[in-house]
Design an enzyme around this catalytic site. Sequence first.
Site, short mmCIF file in Angstrom:
data_model
loop_
_atom_site.label_atom_id
_atom_site.label_comp_id
_atom_site.label_asym_id
_atom_site.label_seq_id
_atom_site.Cartn_x
_atom_site.Cartn_y
_atom_site.Cartn_z
N ASP A 69 75.21 -8.78 62.71
CA ASP A 69 75.48 -9.19 61.33
C ASP A 69 76.87 -8.67 60.93
OD1 ASP A 69 74.82 -10.14 58.66
OD2 ASP A 69 74.73 -8.04 58.13
N THR A 102 78.59 -14.04 57.09
CA THR A 102 79.53 -12.91 56.98
C THR A 102 80.44 -12.80 58.20
OG1 THR A 102 77.74 -11.52 57.80
CG2 THR A 102 78.09 -11.52 55.45
N THR A 103 79.92 -13.20 59.37
CA THR A 103 80.76 -13.16 60.58
C THR A 103 81.77 -14.31 60.55
OG1 THR A 103 78.81 -12.35 61.75
CG2 THR A 103 80.68 -12.98 63.09
N ASP A 400 68.92 -12.21 55.32
CA ASP A 400 69.77 -13.40 55.42
C ASP A 400 68.96 -14.67 55.17
OD1 ASP A 400 71.77 -11.70 55.99
OD2 ASP A 400 72.36 -12.56 57.91
#
Length: 535
Positions: A69, A102-103, A400
């Site tokens: 994550d 987020t990545t 998530d």
Amino acid sequence: MALAFDDFGRPFIILREQESKSRLRGLDAHKANVAAGKAVARSLRTSLGPKGMDKILQSPDGDVTITNDGATILEQMDVDNQIAKLMVELSRSQDYEIGDGTTGVVVLDGSLLEQAEKLLERGIHPIRIAEGYEMASKIAFDHLEHISTRFEFTAANIEPLVQTCMTTLSSKIVNRCKRMLAEIAVRAVLAVADLERKDVNLDLIKVEGKVGGKLEDTELIYGIAVDKDMSHPQMPKRIEDANIAILTCPFEPPKPKTKHKVDIDTVEKFQTMRGQEQKYFDEMVQKCKDVGATLVICQWGFDDEANHLLMQRNLPAVRWVGGVELELIAIATGGRIVPRFQELTPDKLGQAGLVREKSFGTTKDRMLCIERCANARAVTIFIRGGNKMMIEEAKRSIHDALCVARNLIRNNSIVYGGGSAEISCSVAVEAAADRYAGAEQYAIRSFADALDGIPLALAENSGLPPIDTLTAVKSQQIQENNPYCGIDCNDVGTNDMREQHVFETLIGKQQQILLATQVVKMILKIDDVITPSEF
């Protein structure tokens, strides 16, 4: 360092202790900043997509975290550079606002910086690049709206929500159970969602974990699970149709607030004091019984005497329950938190259809489950796993998935994943570049090239030849006029993401492009870096 001179030619110092500070200016500053941003993006690039690698991070006190994550990786990395800290903030803001992607947002940011560096070397002014990026981001933002589709779902038909949550979970360690976990996440969100207002309060979903069992044992409890057990081992382990008194006052005699001293010099005085204490306990327990409570949940502890008395009077009790858990229990059962025994009345009791104690394996671990509550708008997702790291990663993955389900309830538009949205935006931005005159045209084309960075990374992480795969998919999109062709990461045999059921939320993808562009603009506008030198 250059000196400044006044009207009479006398030098004066602008910065205090400037000889001990290092300074980068102009193109050198831009290049150093871009290099720092690219370094952070490079470390996350391999974690993108369903075949992305995991990172192992060790904190200074020896705690180990295994995750892919992006927000967690950057949070745990001890970043020292100022620009790298901006990237950490970027990932965090994506996590707070959307919860997923987020990545991807950091990888996109790294691609944009890489393209900007090439333009800087060609002598294009950073402000012109920033303006070109801003124009391109608007084109991409509008194009995403254009290629998005609406997902209609109801409380009875949750399949569209489950499919989208499965896409999120497919890139996590828990992907072997992604169907089950996606269904749990969707059912939890729908249990607490207000579909009329299109609002979801994720605070009402409690995520608990216990080491032991296997990931398949994860369950959704329509109620609250508390990591406590009954205060006395002989108290009943199962209570049906419970009336719950929720107390924040301790089961003990009142103590004066001022300093005090009690002199006991005879046995009679001691007996009198002990009798008085017992009377206090008696009155407290009786008060709970009188209002009809069949279970007492207390924020504070109580001594053995009170515990024994509760046991004798057949009034089960739970002690040392945290404040947040008390609030959730009060919301779920429809009860009121009572700060003083004098205020306890029957209408302040909470109702629950079943309160049971759950034990695990051969350990003495027990949990209390409060189910079939009066107000079912508080649920618990209870995760099992082989070790602590697995459970922590499962919690992050579930978070998530919960965020994705919440976003779809707020706005049910989706785009297709697998890099298809980025490739389609890249084609649209490239086509629109010709309409703009001036140096911005170069920046808009570079933005289109940067968008290709995400499908390239997906192909690379999946073990496919990146350039060949990207060019094949891009030409297929243009020839068939089909914006749903993406990278076949899982080797299913088709590039059409509609057939593979790979979905992403529209607002998540739009937020990625906007946030990444804003941060790149901020980095490009920095042309002077003054740092204290290290001694």
